[in-house]
Design a protein around this motif. Structure first.
Motif, PDB file in Angstrom:
ATOM      1  N   UNK A 207       0.229  31.955 -11.174  1.00  0.00           N
ATOM      2  CA  UNK A 207      -0.918  32.443 -11.948  1.00  0.00           C
ATOM      3  C   UNK A 207      -1.913  33.180 -11.054  1.00  0.00           C
ATOM      4  N   UNK A 208      -2.135  32.642  -9.846  1.00  0.00           N
ATOM      5  CA  UNK A 208      -3.072  33.281  -8.914  1.00  0.00           C
ATOM      6  C   UNK A 208      -2.543  34.652  -8.472  1.00  0.00           C
ATOM      7  N   UNK A 209      -1.243  34.724  -8.226  1.00  0.00           N
ATOM      8  CA  UNK A 209      -0.651  36.005  -7.795  1.00  0.00           C
ATOM      9  C   UNK A 209      -0.693  37.013  -8.932  1.00  0.00           C
ATOM     10  N   UNK A 210      -0.419  36.549 -10.155  1.00  0.00           N
ATOM     11  CA  UNK A 210      -0.473  37.460 -11.306  1.00  0.00           C
ATOM     12  C   UNK A 210      -1.894  37.942 -11.570  1.00  0.00           C
TER      13      UNK A 210
ATOM     14  N   UNK B 258       5.623  50.055 -12.049  1.00  0.00           N
ATOM     15  CA  UNK B 258       4.299  49.449 -12.118  1.00  0.00           C
ATOM     16  C   UNK B 258       4.336  47.958 -11.841  1.00  0.00           C
ATOM     17  N   UNK B 259       5.535  47.383 -11.661  1.00  0.00           N
ATOM     18  CA  UNK B 259       5.669  45.951 -11.420  1.00  0.00           C
ATOM     19  C   UNK B 259       5.708  45.641  -9.934  1.00  0.00           C
ATOM     20  N   UNK B 260       5.290  44.413  -9.606  1.00  0.00           N
ATOM     21  CA  UNK B 260       5.412  43.887  -8.257  1.00  0.00           C
ATOM     22  C   UNK B 260       6.395  42.718  -8.306  1.00  0.00           C
ATOM     23  N   UNK B 261       7.395  42.714  -7.433  1.00  0.00           N
ATOM     24  CA  UNK B 261       8.358  41.620  -7.367  1.00  0.00           C
ATOM     25  C   UNK B 261       8.137  40.844  -6.069  1.00  0.00           C
ATOM     26  N   UNK B 262       8.006  39.520  -6.193  1.00  0.00           N
ATOM     27  CA  UNK B 262       7.715  38.665  -5.034  1.00  0.00           C
ATOM     28  C   UNK B 262       8.640  37.458  -5.063  1.00  0.00           C
ATOM     29  N   UNK B 263       9.271  37.174  -3.928  1.00  0.00           N
ATOM     30  CA  UNK B 263      10.094  35.977  -3.759  1.00  0.00           C
ATOM     31  C   UNK B 263       9.602  35.238  -2.525  1.00  0.00           C
TER      32      UNK B 263
ATOM     33  N   UNK C  31      -2.872  39.101   1.211  1.00  0.00           N
ATOM     34  CA  UNK C  31      -3.494  38.498   0.028  1.00  0.00           C
ATOM     35  C   UNK C  31      -2.587  37.424  -0.570  1.00  0.00           C
ATOM     36  N   UNK C  32      -1.272  37.672  -0.562  1.00  0.00           N
ATOM     37  CA  UNK C  32      -0.322  36.668  -1.058  1.00  0.00           C
ATOM     38  C   UNK C  32      -0.338  35.444  -0.140  1.00  0.00           C
ATOM     39  N   UNK C  33      -0.359  35.668   1.164  1.00  0.00           N
ATOM     40  CA  UNK C  33      -0.400  34.558   2.119  1.00  0.00           C
ATOM     41  C   UNK C  33      -1.674  33.738   1.958  1.00  0.00           C
ATOM     42  N   UNK C  34      -2.790  34.415   1.683  1.00  0.00           N
ATOM     43  CA  UNK C  34      -4.055  33.699   1.474  1.00  0.00           C
ATOM     44  C   UNK C  34      -3.957  32.762   0.276  1.00  0.00           C
ATOM     45  N   UNK C  35      -3.278  33.201  -0.778  1.00  0.00           N
ATOM     46  CA  UNK C  35      -3.098  32.353  -1.957  1.00  0.00           C
ATOM     47  C   UNK C  35      -2.246  31.133  -1.606  1.00  0.00           C
ATOM     48  N   UNK C  36      -1.159  31.347  -0.870  1.00  0.00           N
ATOM     49  CA  UNK C  36      -0.296  30.231  -0.474  1.00  0.00           C
ATOM     50  C   UNK C  36      -1.038  29.252   0.430  1.00  0.00           C
ATOM     51  N   UNK C  37      -1.865  29.763   1.330  1.00  0.00           N
ATOM     52  CA  UNK C  37      -2.613  28.898   2.248  1.00  0.00           C
ATOM     53  C   UNK C  37      -3.711  28.116   1.544  1.00  0.00           C
TER      54      UNK C  37
END
Length: 298
Positions: free
Chosen positions: A278-281, A250-255, A226-232
């Motif tokens: 914003x899309x990932x959040x 409860x948090x998600x950390x993404x780099x 889902x994260x890759x789809x947002x980047x693409x």
């Protein structure tokens, strides 16, 4: 009040309600076991006390989890909730072991000719009340846990259900002894051993993802895709690499390192990065921790 504080407040409210109910149920079981001459019900009441102590630990853990970031904990205190989840899972499996050990010892005793006391009706009705009330508490707690995405609430909900399942074994044994005679008292330990196996399975299913989180395990493949789809989705992002993910309570950390069109100026590149964040959040919640490193695509 922000979303993190709201979730913490709701989790503590649900747990406090469970704490009060657990105290009342434990006292009722102990009294019913004493006056109904049922050792099984007394043991079940002692088991219910473990729910009371786990509720206290959950409330304390949730209070610490909601503490804001500080100089020593830059990512917050979300892992405390994970630690509490592991602890509750261990309590769950200890309860399962206790139920199994008690059931096996009673089965051996009956086989060897030991005669168990025939319980009274007060113990039978207490078991029914316990099953209904604890199932209701399980449903209430697990719905809240899923709604606010709280692993510790979900784990505590299953701890409530373990009490309900142990009461089913107690109900079968007490009912069999009353209605069928003393020779059918062995139904109680047989049922309790079967129930303990289900409790072990639930404890394992809860503790496995919590341990993975403590070991900094990545998000699952579906979430990463889902994260890759947002980047693409953004044509300005020519490529990306070093995508790293993990959970912090409860948090998600993404780099992630993104390679953008080199013709973009710094303001345009920053705006693209903000749109991606914003899309990932929107997907994982506004408490997500997202770091996007921008590089020129050569």
């Amino acid at each position: 009040m922000d979303n993190v504080l709201k979730r913490g407040y709701e989790a503590r409210k649900v747990t406090r309600i469970g704490l009060v109910i657990n105290v009342l149920i434990a006292c009722m079981k102990l009294l019913a076991g004493f006056f109904g001459k049922s050792s099984a019900m007394i043991a079940d009441g002692v088991h219910s006390l473990s729910d009371f102590f786990s509720d206290i630990i959950v409330i304390a853990g949730l209070r610490l989890t909601d503490k804001p970031e500080d100089a020593c904990h830059n990512y917050g205190h979300g892992k405390i909730e994970t630690l509490v989840t592991v602890f509750i899972s261990c309590l769950l499996m200890i309860a399962g072991f206790y139920i199994m050990e008690s059931g096996i010892s009673k089965m051996i005793g009956v086989i060897q000719g030991q005669e168990l006391l025939r319980p009274g009706w007060i113990a039978f009705f207490a078991a029914i009340f316990s099953i209904v009330s604890k199932e209701g508490l399980y449903v209430y707690t697990i719905r809240a846990g899923r709604r606010i995405n709280s692993p510790v609430l979900i784990a505590n909900a299953w701890h409530h259900r373990s009490d309900s399942l142990s009461s089913i074994g107690t109900l079968i044994g007490i009912g069999g002894a009353i209605l069928l005679g003393n020779k059918w008292v062995i139904l109680d330990p047989i049922a309790s051993v079967v129930v303990s196996l289900f409790i072990f399975k639930v404890g394992y299913d809860i503790i496995k993802p919590a341990i993975n989180e403590l070991l900094e395990c990545s998000l699952n493949n579906e979430e990463i895709n889902q994260i890759k789809d947002i980047l693409d989705r953004y044509s300005e992002v020519k490529s990306y690499h070093k995508l790293r993910t993990r959970r912090i309570g409860r948090k998600i950390a993404i780099d992630v390192h993104t390679l953008l069109d080199k013709r973009l100026n710094i303001v345009e590149a920053h705006d693209i990065a903000n749109l991606i964040e914003n899309d990932i959040r929107a997907l994982f919640g506004d408490i997500s921790i997202i770091n996007i490193h921008i590089e020129p695509f050569l």
